[in-house]
Scaffold this motif. Structure first.
Motif, PDB file in Angstrom:
ATOM      1  N   PHE A  20      73.996  23.640 117.379  1.00 34.68           N
ATOM      2  CA  PHE A  20      72.880  24.555 117.614  1.00 34.68           C
ATOM      3  C   PHE A  20      73.311  26.012 117.401  1.00 34.68           C
ATOM      4  O   PHE A  20      72.587  26.811 116.796  1.00 34.68           O
ATOM      5  CB  PHE A  20      72.334  24.354 119.031  1.00 34.68           C
ATOM      6  N   SER A  21      74.503  26.367 117.877  1.00 36.05           N
ATOM      7  CA  SER A  21      75.018  27.731 117.703  1.00 36.05           C
ATOM      8  C   SER A  21      75.236  28.067 116.236  1.00 36.05           C
ATOM      9  O   SER A  21      74.959  29.182 115.793  1.00 36.05           O
ATOM     10  CB  SER A  21      76.325  27.908 118.466  1.00 36.05           C
ATOM     11  N   LEU A  22      75.760  27.119 115.468  1.00 40.91           N
ATOM     12  CA  LEU A  22      75.954  27.341 114.032  1.00 40.91           C
ATOM     13  C   LEU A  22      74.624  27.574 113.319  1.00 40.91           C
ATOM     14  O   LEU A  22      74.505  28.484 112.490  1.00 40.91           O
ATOM     15  CB  LEU A  22      76.664  26.142 113.398  1.00 40.91           C
ATOM     16  N   ILE A  23      73.642  26.770 113.638  1.00 40.53           N
ATOM     17  CA  ILE A  23      72.325  26.932 113.011  1.00 40.53           C
ATOM     18  C   ILE A  23      71.742  28.295 113.358  1.00 40.53           C
ATOM     19  O   ILE A  23      71.222  29.009 112.491  1.00 40.53           O
ATOM     20  CB  ILE A  23      71.388  25.784 113.441  1.00 40.53           C
ATOM     21  N   PHE A  26      73.142  31.340 111.463  1.00 37.15           N
ATOM     22  CA  PHE A  26      72.646  31.527 110.102  1.00 37.15           C
ATOM     23  C   PHE A  26      71.214  32.032 110.082  1.00 37.15           C
ATOM     24  O   PHE A  26      70.820  32.759 109.172  1.00 37.15           O
ATOM     25  CB  PHE A  26      72.737  30.219 109.301  1.00 37.15           C
ATOM     26  N   LEU A  27      70.406  31.663 111.054  1.00 37.89           N
ATOM     27  CA  LEU A  27      68.990  32.009 111.045  1.00 37.89           C
ATOM     28  C   LEU A  27      68.685  33.392 111.626  1.00 37.89           C
ATOM     29  O   LEU A  27      67.779  34.072 111.148  1.00 37.89           O
ATOM     30  CB  LEU A  27      68.187  30.956 111.812  1.00 37.89           C
ATOM     31  N   ILE A  28      69.407  33.822 112.630  1.00 33.53           N
ATOM     32  CA  ILE A  28      69.084  35.089 113.304  1.00 33.53           C
ATOM     33  C   ILE A  28      69.250  36.301 112.389  1.00 33.53           C
ATOM     34  O   ILE A  28      68.361  37.154 112.373  1.00 33.53           O
ATOM     35  CB  ILE A  28      69.886  35.217 114.616  1.00 33.53           C
ATOM     36  N   PRO A  29      70.316  36.447 111.594  1.00 31.31           N
ATOM     37  CA  PRO A  29      70.382  37.607 110.691  1.00 31.31           C
ATOM     38  C   PRO A  29      69.235  37.625 109.672  1.00 31.31           C
ATOM     39  O   PRO A  29      68.694  38.694 109.353  1.00 31.31           O
ATOM     40  CB  PRO A  29      71.731  37.442 109.987  1.00 31.31           C
TER      41      PRO A  29
END
Length: 101
Positions: A20-23, A26-29
C-alpha cells in the motif's frame, strides 16, 4: 485438534502495508502535479474570460482605460485605429486585438 486462526498474521499485515505504501508513493506526487496544473489552467481561463468580457464592453465604451479586478490588471488602448486589450496576472499575460472603431 487443529487450532483455527482467524485474521491476519503480523507478516501478512506488514506485507500489505508495504505494498500500500509503495502504491501511494507513486500516486501522491502525480496527484499534486495534477492539482497544480488545474490551478494554472483555472488562472488562464479566468484571464481569457476577463478579456472576452472586456471585449464585449468595448463595443459600448470607446475610451482607453486601466482596470484592476482582483489580481488581474486590464488595459484597453487604441493604436492606429486598432483596439488592444491586455490582461495581466501574477503568472500570465495575454493581449487581444480588435478592429472596432
Amino acid at each position: 485438534m487443529l487450532n483455527k486462526i482467524n485474521g491476519f498474521s503480523l507478516l501478512e499485515g506488514l506485507i500489505s502495508l508495504s505494498i500500500f505504501s509503495l502504491i501511494c508513493s507513486f500516486l501522491i506526487p502525480g496527484l499534486f502535479k495534477m492539482v497544480d496544473t488545474l490551478q494554472t489552467e483555472k488562472q488562464k481561463t479566468m484571464l481569457l474570460q476577463t478579456i472576452a468580457d472586456e471585449s464585449n464592453l468595448l463595443l459600448h465604451d470607446n475610451k482607453e482605460s486601466n482596470k484592476t479586478i482582483g489580481n488581474l490588471t486590464i488595459q484597453k488602448s487604441k493604436t492606429e485605429g486598432v483596439w488592444q486589450i491586455c490582461a495581466k496576472s501574477a503568472t500570465f499575460s495575454y493581449c487581444s486585438l480588435s478592429d472596432q472603431k
